[in-house]
Design an enzyme around this catalytic site. Structure first.
Site, PDB file in Angstrom:
ATOM      1  N   SER A 147       0.935  -0.970  -0.261  1.00 46.86           N
ATOM      2  CA  SER A 147      -0.050   0.189  -0.095  1.00 46.86           C
ATOM      3  C   SER A 147       0.928   0.935  -0.377  1.00 46.86           C
ATOM      4  CB  SER A 147      -0.622   0.167   1.326  1.00 46.86           C
ATOM      5  OG  SER A 147      -1.379   1.358   1.270  1.00 46.86           O
ATOM      6  N   TYR A 160      -3.753  -0.394  10.003  1.00 44.18           N
ATOM      7  CA  TYR A 160      -3.503  -0.590   8.358  1.00 44.18           C
ATOM      8  C   TYR A 160      -1.906  -0.586   8.287  1.00 44.18           C
ATOM      9  CZ  TYR A 160      -4.697  -0.644   3.714  1.00 44.18           C
ATOM     10  OH  TYR A 160      -4.489  -0.980   1.894  1.00 44.18           O
TER      11      TYR A 160
END
Length: 255
Positions: A147, A160
């Site tokens: 990510s 996250y």
């Protein structure tokens, strides 16, 4: 290098989180390059399989929740894949969840739920598929989904950011150990993509505008934007690529 190096004919790929969004696009992209697909999700994967079969490729669905993953469960999933289509050559670790909370108030449940699926399941499935490759003496491809938050901290997404930073580190660590075994371990790092995960950001006019102003491409990414990159990392074209984290971000990190 020829066009055949980018083909995945006679290969079988397992894609986790394939019911929708990025995972569905990744699975279809691999099928377009010639691979047969095992689509895994806790949700039904009928739409994904319909697209795969329309391409003339074989596709089967597995319904599993990757929470509370263990080495034993991972081994069972890989065995189920091999039993289903006769072989396994590619693993795409796409399944993931996100929780948004202020760090001061971040709950234990939100922390553990994200680390469990976004990081622990990635390791255990990678370990299980690598053991399969080594036992057969065959090469293999593992593509993790990192990510932008593998490089940045973000806000209100502590678990996250931690998990995706961990995916980047894990990708490099496994590549170091397994490159000599003929196993390529790499990762894609999607930018801001138009999926359910970013719906809250896109629905916030001020936040959406701020994001778009930073993206040189001037638009949110679409799941299909990942297809070429995943085919590259899953194919022989990337045979000397190990431990890479490839951004597919419209230029976000270049700003």
């Amino acid at each position: 290098m020829t066009q055949e190096d980018f083909q995945l004919n006679d290969k079988v790929a397992l894609v986790t989180g394939a019911a929708q969004g990025l995972g569905e696009a990744l699975a279809v992209g691999l099928a377009e390059a010639g691979a047969d697909i095992i689509a895994l999700d806790r949700l039904p994967v009928d739409t994904c399989l319909k697209q795969i079969r329309a391409l003339g490729r074989e596709g089967i669905g597995l319904q599993h929740d990757l929470a509370a993953m263990t080495p034993e469960r991972a081994q069972e999933i890989i065995a189920e894949c091999v039993a289903g289509l006769g072989r396994l050559d590619i693993l795409v670790n796409n399944a993931g969840v996100i929780r948004r909370e202020a760090a001061l108030d971040f709950s234990q449940a939100s922390w553990e739920a994200v680390l469990d699926i976004d990081l622990s399941s990635v390791f255990y499935l990678s370990q299980a598929v690598a053991r399969h490759f080594v036992a057969l003496g065959q090469p293999g491809k593992i593509v993790n989904i990192a990510s932008m938050l593998s490089f940045q901290g973000g806000q209100f997404v502590a678990s996250y950011a931690a998990a995706k930073s961990g995916v980047a580190g894990l990708t490099r660590a496994l590549a170091n150990e397994w490159a000599g075994l003929g196993i390529n371990v790499n990762a894609l790092a999607p930018g801001y993509m138009a999926t359910d995960v970013t719906a809250a950001l896109r629905d916030d006019p001020a936040r959406s505008q701020a994001i778009l102003e930073r993206i040189p491409a001037g638009r949110w990414g679409e799941p299909d934007d990942l297809k070429g990159a995943v085919v590259f990392l899953a194919s022989d074209a990337s045979r000397y690529v190990h431990g890479a984290i490839l951004p597919v971000d419209g230029g976000w990190l270049a700003r």
